[in-house]
Design an enzyme around this catalytic site. Structure first.
Site, short mmCIF file in Angstrom:
data_model
loop_
_atom_site.label_atom_id
_atom_site.label_comp_id
_atom_site.label_asym_id
_atom_site.label_seq_id
_atom_site.Cartn_x
_atom_site.Cartn_y
_atom_site.Cartn_z
N ASP A 239 0.57 -1.41 -0.05
CA ASP A 239 -0.01 -0.04 -0.07
C ASP A 239 0.65 1.37 -0.23
O ASP A 239 1.99 1.29 0.66
CB ASP A 239 -1.10 0.05 1.24
CG ASP A 239 -1.67 1.12 1.27
OD1 ASP A 239 -2.55 1.85 0.53
OD2 ASP A 239 -2.02 1.63 2.11
N ASP B 240 0.16 4.96 0.88
CA ASP B 240 -0.45 6.24 1.88
C ASP B 240 -0.11 4.99 3.61
O ASP B 240 -1.14 4.71 4.28
CB ASP B 240 -1.38 6.59 1.64
CG ASP B 240 -1.72 7.10 0.22
OD1 ASP B 240 0.02 8.13 0.85
OD2 ASP B 240 -2.33 7.57 -0.09
#
Length: 156
Positions: free
Chosen positions: A17, A19
């Site tokens: 991922d 953020d």
């Protein structure tokens, strides 16, 4: 668990991922331009270390800020180009970034939907699902991994 503490033995493909894993989250906001992007401590070092371990390293990220028209897709692409460049300059790599700008959670491409993973498998047919690892910071990331049938690890 911290990113640096993860045992990646046996995995060939890494999905990260963005953020909250690669860069610092902006509370109640989005990273809208490069000047707002800040690598989390240790990320550049670990990506450099993992460069030779993994056959593939991908980012899979929901980017609703584009769908909300808070930022443009060109803004997002510029952030990603700079991020890849910084990682490369440090000795690491990101092979490709997959992102979803959809506003609705029902969109198959939006995590925890499996659309981005299906695209990865189409683009890289030699990937062995059994040797894929997803690292995220949210329950949605871990549910994405489960939905894809791969190992998911949550970092804090």
């Amino acid at each position: 668990m911290r990113l640096q503490d993860i045992d990646v033995t046996g995995f060939e493909t890494l999905l990260l991922d963005r953020d909250g894993v690669v860069n610092r989250l902006r509370p109640d906001d989005y990273v809208k331009k490069w000047e707002e992007f800040e690598f989390l401590p240790g990320v550049l070092e670990i990506l450099k270390a993992w460069n030779t371990h993994f056959k593939y390293i991908f980012i899979v990220t929901n980017q609703r800020g584009v769908g909300k028209e808070i930022m443009s897709e060109e803004d997002l692409k510029h952030i990603h180009e700079r991020m890849i460049s910084e990682v490369k300059n440090y000795g690491g790599r990101i092979d490709r970034i997959y992102y979803c700008t959809a506003l609705t959670d029902s969109d198959i491409n939006r995590k925890p939907g499996i659309g981005m993973f299906l695209q990865i498998l189409r683009d890289y047919p030699d990937i062995d699902k059994a040797k894929c690892l997803m690292i995220g910071d949210s329950d949605s990331d871990i549910k994405f991994a489960k939905n894809c049938g791969i190992v998911g690890i949550k970092v804090i």
